[in-house]
Write a protein that holds these residues in place. Structure first.
Motif, short mmCIF file in Angstrom:
data_model
loop_
_atom_site.label_atom_id
_atom_site.label_comp_id
_atom_site.label_asym_id
_atom_site.label_seq_id
_atom_site.Cartn_x
_atom_site.Cartn_y
_atom_site.Cartn_z
N ASN A 1 100.07 47.49 -3.10
CA ASN A 1 100.27 46.33 -2.23
C ASN A 1 101.25 46.60 -1.09
O ASN A 1 101.99 45.73 -0.69
CB ASN A 1 100.75 45.14 -3.05
N LYS A 2 101.22 47.82 -0.59
CA LYS A 2 102.13 48.21 0.49
C LYS A 2 101.34 48.78 1.66
O LYS A 2 100.18 49.15 1.52
CB LYS A 2 103.13 49.24 -0.02
N THR A 3 101.99 48.85 2.80
CA THR A 3 101.32 49.36 3.99
C THR A 3 100.80 50.78 3.79
O THR A 3 99.72 51.13 4.26
CB THR A 3 102.29 49.33 5.20
N ASN A 4 101.57 51.59 3.07
CA ASN A 4 101.16 52.99 2.87
C ASN A 4 100.35 53.18 1.59
O ASN A 4 100.08 54.31 1.19
CB ASN A 4 102.38 53.91 2.88
N ASP A 5 99.95 52.08 0.93
CA ASP A 5 99.16 52.14 -0.29
C ASP A 5 98.58 50.75 -0.56
O ASP A 5 99.18 49.94 -1.25
CB ASP A 5 100.05 52.59 -1.46
N CYS A 6 97.41 50.47 0.01
CA CYS A 6 96.87 49.12 -0.02
C CYS A 6 95.43 49.13 -0.55
O CYS A 6 94.54 49.73 0.05
CB CYS A 6 96.91 48.53 1.39
N TRP A 7 95.23 48.43 -1.68
CA TRP A 7 93.91 48.28 -2.27
C TRP A 7 93.53 46.80 -2.28
O TRP A 7 94.37 45.94 -2.49
CB TRP A 7 93.88 48.79 -3.70
N LEU A 8 92.26 46.54 -2.07
CA LEU A 8 91.75 45.16 -2.09
C LEU A 8 90.59 45.03 -3.05
O LEU A 8 89.82 45.98 -3.26
CB LEU A 8 91.28 44.75 -0.69
N ILE A 9 90.42 43.83 -3.60
CA ILE A 9 89.27 43.49 -4.44
C ILE A 9 88.39 42.54 -3.64
O ILE A 9 88.83 41.45 -3.24
CB ILE A 9 89.72 42.78 -5.73
N ILE A 10 87.17 42.99 -3.35
CA ILE A 10 86.22 42.16 -2.61
C ILE A 10 84.87 42.27 -3.29
O ILE A 10 84.33 43.36 -3.43
CB ILE A 10 86.12 42.59 -1.13
N SER A 11 84.34 41.14 -3.70
CA SER A 11 83.02 41.05 -4.35
C SER A 11 82.89 42.02 -5.52
O SER A 11 81.87 42.70 -5.66
CB SER A 11 81.91 41.31 -3.32
N GLY A 12 83.92 42.09 -6.34
CA GLY A 12 83.86 42.92 -7.55
C GLY A 12 84.08 44.40 -7.32
O GLY A 12 84.01 45.19 -8.25
N LYS A 13 84.33 44.78 -6.07
CA LYS A 13 84.56 46.18 -5.75
C LYS A 13 86.01 46.38 -5.32
O LYS A 13 86.63 45.47 -4.80
CB LYS A 13 83.63 46.65 -4.63
N VAL A 14 86.50 47.60 -5.53
CA VAL A 14 87.87 47.95 -5.14
C VAL A 14 87.80 48.86 -3.92
O VAL A 14 87.03 49.83 -3.89
CB VAL A 14 88.61 48.65 -6.30
N TYR A 15 88.62 48.54 -2.93
CA TYR A 15 88.66 49.30 -1.68
C TYR A 15 90.09 49.76 -1.42
O TYR A 15 91.03 48.97 -1.49
CB TYR A 15 88.20 48.44 -0.50
N ASP A 16 90.23 51.05 -1.10
CA ASP A 16 91.51 51.59 -0.66
C ASP A 16 91.49 51.53 0.86
O ASP A 16 90.92 52.40 1.52
CB ASP A 16 91.71 53.02 -1.16
N VAL A 17 92.13 50.51 1.43
CA VAL A 17 92.10 50.30 2.88
C VAL A 17 93.32 50.88 3.58
O VAL A 17 93.55 50.60 4.76
CB VAL A 17 91.95 48.80 3.22
#
Length: 131
Positions: free
Chosen positions: A17-33
């Motif tokens: 949950n940081k600027t240099n390490d940010c993952w999101l959950i969208i529609s059951g999938k995990v994204y490293d943005v």
């Protein structure tokens, strides 16, 4: 994307949950943005505000284009264990007594105490402006 997709726990994803390490959950999938933080049109703050929760509604409410949806695939790193994602709690406002306009004689007196001086002031100004 390979046919095998890594399963992530909610707790694991929430740690990113940081600027240099940010993952999101969208529609059951995990994204490293993380690599997209500087390029996101809404800024990195928008992405950071969607960490630690199911960001599907945040993503869909914006109305992303088809090209944005295609772009997401390069950031896809796995699936989320949907049983571990906390359900969203709906805000329930506290019960309040309904407002009932006061029609008692006290209310009428209060209104008259306000209106009568205004009427007298108006008459006084009208009389003075005539002379």
């Amino acid at each position: 994307m390979a046919s095998y997709s890594k399963m992530h726990t909610f707790e694991e994803v929430a740690k990113h949950n940081k600027t240099n390490d940010c993952w999101l959950i969208i529609s059951g999938k995990v994204y490293d943005v993380t690599p997209f933080m500087d390029d996101h049109p809404g800024g990195s703050e928008v992405l950071l505000s969607s960490t630690g929760k199911n960001a599907t509604n945040d993503f869909e409410d914006v109305g992303h284009s088809d090209s944005a949806r295609e772009m997401m695939e390069k950031y896809h790193i796995g699936e989320i264990d949907s049983k571990a994602v906390p359900t969203k709690h709906t805000y329930i406002p506290p019960q309040q007594t309904p407002v009932n306009p006061d029609t008692t004689p006290e209310f009428v007196i209060k209104i008259l105490q306000f209106l009568v001086p205004l009427l007298i002031l108006g008459l006084a100004i009208a009389v003075l402006s005539i002379h």
